[in-house]
Design a protein around this motif. Sequence first.
Motif, PDB file in Angstrom:
ATOM      1  N   ASP A 176       0.829  -1.211   0.000  1.00 35.20           N
ATOM      2  CA  ASP A 176       0.000   0.000   0.000  1.00 35.20           C
ATOM      3  C   ASP A 176       0.867   1.266   0.000  1.00 35.20           C
ATOM      4  OD1 ASP A 176      -2.258  -1.500  -0.101  1.00 35.20           O
ATOM      5  OD2 ASP A 176      -2.730  -1.332   2.035  1.00 35.20           O
ATOM      6  N   HIS A 177       0.186   2.390  -0.119  1.00 37.83           N
ATOM      7  CA  HIS A 177       0.870   3.668  -0.315  1.00 37.83           C
ATOM      8  C   HIS A 177       0.132   4.773   0.444  1.00 37.83           C
ATOM      9  CE1 HIS A 177       1.463   7.352  -2.982  1.00 37.83           C
ATOM     10  NE2 HIS A 177       2.705   7.052  -2.638  1.00 37.83           N
ATOM     11  N   GLU A 205       4.714   2.314   1.265  1.00 35.29           N
ATOM     12  CA  GLU A 205       5.490   3.459   0.761  1.00 35.29           C
ATOM     13  C   GLU A 205       4.763   4.770   1.018  1.00 35.29           C
ATOM     14  OE1 GLU A 205       6.845   3.319  -3.207  1.00 35.29           O
ATOM     15  OE2 GLU A 205       7.799   1.367  -2.945  1.00 35.29           O
ATOM     16  N   THR A 217       4.620   8.976  -0.320  1.00 34.96           N
ATOM     17  CA  THR A 217       5.064  10.103  -1.146  1.00 34.96           C
ATOM     18  C   THR A 217       4.796  11.379  -0.351  1.00 34.96           C
ATOM     19  OG1 THR A 217       4.474   8.915  -3.149  1.00 34.96           O
ATOM     20  CG2 THR A 217       4.756  11.301  -3.359  1.00 34.96           C
ATOM     21  N   LYS A 234      -1.545  14.462  -8.091  1.00 33.42           N
ATOM     22  CA  LYS A 234      -0.617  13.675  -8.930  1.00 33.42           C
ATOM     23  C   LYS A 234       0.157  12.637  -8.119  1.00 33.42           C
ATOM     24  CE  LYS A 234       0.324  17.286 -12.304  1.00 33.42           C
ATOM     25  NZ  LYS A 234       1.234  18.418 -12.473  1.00 33.42           N
ATOM     26  N   PHE A 277      -1.046  10.636  -5.965  1.00 28.46           N
ATOM     27  CA  PHE A 277      -1.874   9.465  -5.638  1.00 28.46           C
ATOM     28  C   PHE A 277      -1.689   8.342  -6.646  1.00 28.46           C
ATOM     29  CE2 PHE A 277      -3.591  12.525  -2.879  1.00 28.46           C
ATOM     30  CZ  PHE A 277      -4.243  11.843  -1.866  1.00 28.46           C
ATOM     31  N   ARG A 278      -1.808   7.102  -6.133  1.00 27.85           N
ATOM     32  CA  ARG A 278      -1.697   5.901  -6.979  1.00 27.85           C
ATOM     33  C   ARG A 278      -2.925   5.027  -6.690  1.00 27.85           C
ATOM     34  NH1 ARG A 278       4.161   4.005  -4.672  1.00 27.85           N
ATOM     35  NH2 ARG A 278       5.319   5.910  -5.083  1.00 27.85           N
ATOM     36  N   PRO A 279      -3.146   4.013  -7.511  1.00 32.37           N
ATOM     37  CA  PRO A 279      -4.304   3.151  -7.242  1.00 32.37           C
ATOM     38  C   PRO A 279      -4.229   2.486  -5.865  1.00 32.37           C
ATOM     39  CG  PRO A 279      -3.388   2.729  -9.435  1.00 32.37           C
ATOM     40  CD  PRO A 279      -2.453   3.673  -8.771  1.00 32.37           C
ATOM     41  N   ASN A 280      -3.005   2.287  -5.343  1.00 33.89           N
ATOM     42  CA  ASN A 280      -2.861   1.616  -4.036  1.00 33.89           C
ATOM     43  C   ASN A 280      -2.735   2.599  -2.874  1.00 33.89           C
ATOM     44  OD1 ASN A 280      -0.363   2.511  -4.852  1.00 33.89           O
ATOM     45  ND2 ASN A 280       0.783   0.781  -4.009  1.00 33.89           N
ATOM     46  N   THR A 281      -3.011   3.891  -3.108  1.00 29.10           N
ATOM     47  CA  THR A 281      -2.945   4.873  -2.006  1.00 29.10           C
ATOM     48  C   THR A 281      -4.129   4.658  -1.067  1.00 29.10           C
ATOM     49  OG1 THR A 281      -1.894   6.454  -3.496  1.00 29.10           O
ATOM     50  CG2 THR A 281      -2.819   7.331  -1.469  1.00 29.10           C
ATOM     51  N   GLN A 336     -10.214  11.066  -4.203  1.00 32.75           N
ATOM     52  CA  GLN A 336      -9.425   9.858  -4.488  1.00 32.75           C
ATOM     53  C   GLN A 336      -9.998   8.630  -3.777  1.00 32.75           C
ATOM     54  OE1 GLN A 336      -6.721   9.800  -6.479  1.00 32.75           O
ATOM     55  NE2 GLN A 336      -6.526  12.003  -6.813  1.00 32.75           N
ATOM     56  N   LYS A 368     -10.515  -1.373  -1.508  1.00 32.88           N
ATOM     57  CA  LYS A 368      -9.316  -0.688  -1.009  1.00 32.88           C
ATOM     58  C   LYS A 368      -9.040  -1.013   0.460  1.00 32.88           C
ATOM     59  CE  LYS A 368      -8.834   3.512  -3.616  1.00 32.88           C
ATOM     60  NZ  LYS A 368      -8.978   4.912  -3.688  1.00 32.88           N
TER      61      LYS A 368
END
Length: 427
Positions: free
Chosen positions: A101-102, A127, A129, A142, A144-148, A176, A235
Amino acid sequence: MEKQLKPETLCVQAGWQPKKGEPRVLPIYQSTTFKYETSDQMAKLFDLEESGYFYTRLQNPTNDAVAAKIAALEGGVAAMLTSSGQAANFFAFFNICEAGDHIVSATGIYGGTYNLLAVTLKKLGIECTFIDQDASEEEIAKAFRPNTKLLFGESISNPGVMILDIEKFARIAHAQGVPLMIDNTFATPINCRPFEYGADIITHSTTKYMDGHATSVGGCIVDSGNFNWDMYADKFPGLCNPDPSYHGLTYTKKFGKLAFITKATSQLMRDLGAIQSPQNAFLLNLGLETLHLRMPQHCKNAQAIAEWLEKHEKVSWVCYPGLISNKHYNLAQKYMPRGTCGVMSFGLKGDRQKTTCFMDNLQLAAIVTHVADARTCVLHPASHTHRQLSEEQLIEAGIAPDLIRLSVGIESVDDIIADLEQALNKI
Ligand code: PLP
């Protein structure tokens, strides 16, 4: 009922409502364990079929009363005490994130939380960011990712005392499909209630203003109950899918709005065990009883001192969100119209030696690593908490080499100013 009462009353009275003949003051349940009469009664507790106390690592009545007070102050549905603020943030992250996950987080946060996100959670496969909290919504989106799984920030950052645009962060997170988590340690619910601006989960280092007397390390997680986990069930499988460690129970189905805190208590506290001691919870409760009186005094003193420092010829800069010159003054007025906190930072004209000389000459303000309690204290991160860093590394970490962090207490403002003045006269 508690939610209709004013914060001042909640500080004093919420959480512990004694019944006939019970102690008026919240007792310390100094017991690891709780007695039952039949084996079946206890079995139901272990299956989460009935609620009740059985082992203090999971729940304790003293802790629960104090957690309920903090939940009421924040306007949340439930809360859980932890052994420290670090544990509160870790549990809050880990309650919805797992390996793969993120997280997206503001950069200018407390160093311990930064390390937790950047180093320790990374070792667990989570992880992060880091983004500039003042960047535009488009820019932050920007990251954000699908696994955030969540967006994180501090309502007032430590040590930068930056004010977070909570509504902006809430819009970004919700667009999101993830919750907004806010560390509300420095503002406290007396000065800011992030749930009112769209935050979903709040964390605290209760070690700071909530305890207020520097006696007890502690933390707290509060849930607003507002985030619709089931809408994004793919999610958040830990909340929305059956838990094999509880015979296939699904937290959102069984506990509704209490799902997040119930999972954190029954799963993470069970397995990781960073519970607050009932003795510390008792001390925290005493602190909370005067939080509404102390916060305005911290803010009043800090405002006067920031204005005084800003005019002083030996001071090169002052950062306090109550100053009109501060870049976050307008955000502070919007989210914390009654005041922000007692913490500020400033720099002196001249070299590093002047800074240490000034600090060594302070008599009333003590040099300590702690902040946000009744006593005025100072710290020079470049000489103390961050002394292993070079000047370049300090600047990269967002800490000016001359930055003095001043945590203004609730003593007489005249005495604090006199102390600062006599120390400035010696450099
Ligand atoms: N969050 C913030 C904003 C803090 O300032 C701190 C500590 O200074 C923490 C979390 C960590 O809290 P604790 O020291 O209680 O573990």
